[in-house]
Design a protein around this motif. Sequence first.
Motif, PDB file in Angstrom:
ATOM      1  N   GLU A 131      -2.231   5.849   6.453  1.00 53.77           N
ATOM      2  CA  GLU A 131      -3.202   6.334   5.475  1.00 53.77           C
ATOM      3  C   GLU A 131      -4.579   5.734   5.729  1.00 53.77           C
ATOM      4  N   THR A 132      -5.606   6.505   5.404  1.00 55.78           N
ATOM      5  CA  THR A 132      -6.987   6.045   5.499  1.00 55.78           C
ATOM      6  C   THR A 132      -7.506   5.868   4.081  1.00 55.78           C
ATOM      7  N   PHE A 133      -8.104   4.720   3.808  1.00 50.54           N
ATOM      8  CA  PHE A 133      -8.630   4.435   2.477  1.00 50.54           C
ATOM      9  C   PHE A 133     -10.152   4.404   2.519  1.00 50.54           C
ATOM     10  N   ASN A 134     -10.772   4.989   1.477  1.00 46.15           N
ATOM     11  CA  ASN A 134     -12.221   5.007   1.347  1.00 46.15           C
ATOM     12  C   ASN A 134     -12.589   4.586  -0.073  1.00 46.15           C
ATOM     13  N   PRO A 135     -13.773   4.004  -0.253  1.00 47.74           N
ATOM     14  CA  PRO A 135     -14.200   3.656  -1.615  1.00 47.74           C
ATOM     15  C   PRO A 135     -14.135   4.893  -2.518  1.00 47.74           C
ATOM     16  N   GLY A 136     -13.602   4.690  -3.719  1.00 45.51           N
ATOM     17  CA  GLY A 136     -13.465   5.772  -4.679  1.00 45.51           C
ATOM     18  C   GLY A 136     -12.096   6.430  -4.685  1.00 45.51           C
ATOM     19  N   ASP A 137     -11.265   6.162  -3.661  1.00 40.34           N
ATOM     20  CA  ASP A 137      -9.922   6.739  -3.607  1.00 40.34           C
ATOM     21  C   ASP A 137      -9.049   6.165  -4.730  1.00 40.34           C
ATOM     22  N   ALA A 138      -8.295   7.040  -5.364  1.00 41.40           N
ATOM     23  CA  ALA A 138      -7.291   6.597  -6.340  1.00 41.40           C
ATOM     24  C   ALA A 138      -6.080   6.105  -5.561  1.00 41.40           C
ATOM     25  N   VAL A 139      -5.614   4.902  -5.891  1.00 34.38           N
ATOM     26  CA  VAL A 139      -4.494   4.307  -5.174  1.00 34.38           C
ATOM     27  C   VAL A 139      -3.472   3.728  -6.147  1.00 34.38           C
ATOM     28  N   ILE A 140      -2.333   3.406  -5.595  1.00 37.45           N
ATOM     29  CA  ILE A 140      -1.274   2.743  -6.337  1.00 37.45           C
ATOM     30  C   ILE A 140      -0.946   1.455  -5.601  1.00 37.45           C
ATOM     31  N   ILE A 141      -0.877   0.357  -6.353  1.00 34.42           N
ATOM     32  CA  ILE A 141      -0.441  -0.920  -5.801  1.00 34.42           C
ATOM     33  C   ILE A 141       1.042  -1.054  -6.131  1.00 34.42           C
ATOM     34  N   VAL A 142       1.870  -1.165  -5.105  1.00 34.24           N
ATOM     35  CA  VAL A 142       3.317  -1.275  -5.269  1.00 34.24           C
ATOM     36  C   VAL A 142       3.714  -2.717  -4.956  1.00 34.24           C
ATOM     37  N   THR A 143       4.335  -3.381  -5.941  1.00 27.72           N
ATOM     38  CA  THR A 143       4.779  -4.759  -5.763  1.00 27.72           C
ATOM     39  C   THR A 143       6.302  -4.795  -5.835  1.00 27.72           C
ATOM     40  N   THR A 144       6.933  -5.252  -4.763  1.00 29.68           N
ATOM     41  CA  THR A 144       8.380  -5.413  -4.703  1.00 29.68           C
ATOM     42  C   THR A 144       8.661  -6.866  -4.350  1.00 29.68           C
ATOM     43  N   GLY A 145       9.187  -7.614  -5.301  1.00 28.27           N
ATOM     44  CA  GLY A 145       9.396  -9.045  -5.063  1.00 28.27           C
ATOM     45  C   GLY A 145       8.047  -9.712  -4.856  1.00 28.27           C
ATOM     46  N   SER A 146       7.867 -10.348  -3.719  1.00 26.75           N
ATOM     47  CA  SER A 146       6.587 -10.994  -3.422  1.00 26.75           C
ATOM     48  C   SER A 146       5.742 -10.172  -2.460  1.00 26.75           C
ATOM     49  N   LYS A 147       6.196  -8.963  -2.102  1.00 24.06           N
ATOM     50  CA  LYS A 147       5.465  -8.111  -1.168  1.00 24.06           C
ATOM     51  C   LYS A 147       4.650  -7.076  -1.924  1.00 24.06           C
ATOM     52  N   VAL A 148       3.424  -6.850  -1.440  1.00 30.40           N
ATOM     53  CA  VAL A 148       2.510  -5.900  -2.074  1.00 30.40           C
ATOM     54  C   VAL A 148       2.000  -4.939  -1.005  1.00 30.40           C
ATOM     55  N   ARG A 149       1.891  -3.672  -1.365  1.00 33.59           N
ATOM     56  CA  ARG A 149       1.284  -2.692  -0.456  1.00 33.59           C
ATOM     57  C   ARG A 149       0.511  -1.684  -1.290  1.00 33.59           C
ATOM     58  N   ILE A 150      -0.422  -1.020  -0.635  1.00 32.30           N
ATOM     59  CA  ILE A 150      -1.246  -0.013  -1.303  1.00 32.30           C
ATOM     60  C   ILE A 150      -0.959   1.333  -0.655  1.00 32.30           C
ATOM     61  N   THR A 151      -0.875   2.345  -1.501  1.00 34.55           N
ATOM     62  CA  THR A 151      -0.702   3.708  -1.016  1.00 34.55           C
ATOM     63  C   THR A 151      -1.594   4.621  -1.853  1.00 34.55           C
ATOM     64  N   LYS A 152      -1.955   5.754  -1.309  1.00 29.73           N
ATOM     65  CA  LYS A 152      -2.794   6.691  -2.062  1.00 29.73           C
ATOM     66  C   LYS A 152      -2.018   7.240  -3.253  1.00 29.73           C
ATOM     67  N   ALA A 153      -2.702   7.422  -4.365  1.00 30.10           N
ATOM     68  CA  ALA A 153      -2.071   7.973  -5.563  1.00 30.10           C
ATOM     69  C   ALA A 153      -1.807   9.457  -5.336  1.00 30.10           C
ATOM     70  N   PRO A 154      -0.680   9.936  -5.862  1.00 27.56           N
ATOM     71  CA  PRO A 154      -0.399  11.369  -5.716  1.00 27.56           C
ATOM     72  C   PRO A 154      -1.406  12.177  -6.528  1.00 27.56           C
TER      73      PRO A 154
END
Length: 159
Positions: A131-154
């Motif tokens: 995925e490519t992220f740009n300022p202004g993009d709606a995203v979701i922060i997913v936290t599983t245990g101690s791991k965090v990742r960002i993905t674009k919001a649907p």
Amino acid sequence: MKRFISLSMSVLIAASLAACATSSPDVISRSDAQRMAQVQDGVVLTVRPVVVDGSQSGVGAAVGGVVGAVGGYGGSGVKREAQILGVLASVAGAAAGNAIERMSTREDALEILVQLKSGDRRAIVQATGGETFNPGDAVIIVTTGSKVRITKAPVVAKQ
């Protein structure tokens, strides 16, 4: 002697394959599958490329030292010279193995600064994924245990 060299090469190959582990946000570990994760909505403020430094677990140095010692010891027919060459080559091999491990485990990544709906801000560093992220993009922060990742919001279609 051939057996020892064969064993050393096997260890070197195994260490090389272990160095291929990924921290890509597109690859989920088996232990994170079928686990509930916390999800937060946010908006990207900034994105900047960074480099995650490589690991130095000691495996590269150990394998390099063994391979160097074996190669150095076999470099002379005189026992005393072979021992000295083995020690010197072991030290050089350990240094080279450590450098190879560190360089082969470096990763291109992104530092993404996100503003949550609550107004709080979070900075997350993750490996560069699909995925490519740009300022202004709606995203979701997913936290599983101690791991965090960002993905674009649907994208939700409005009716």
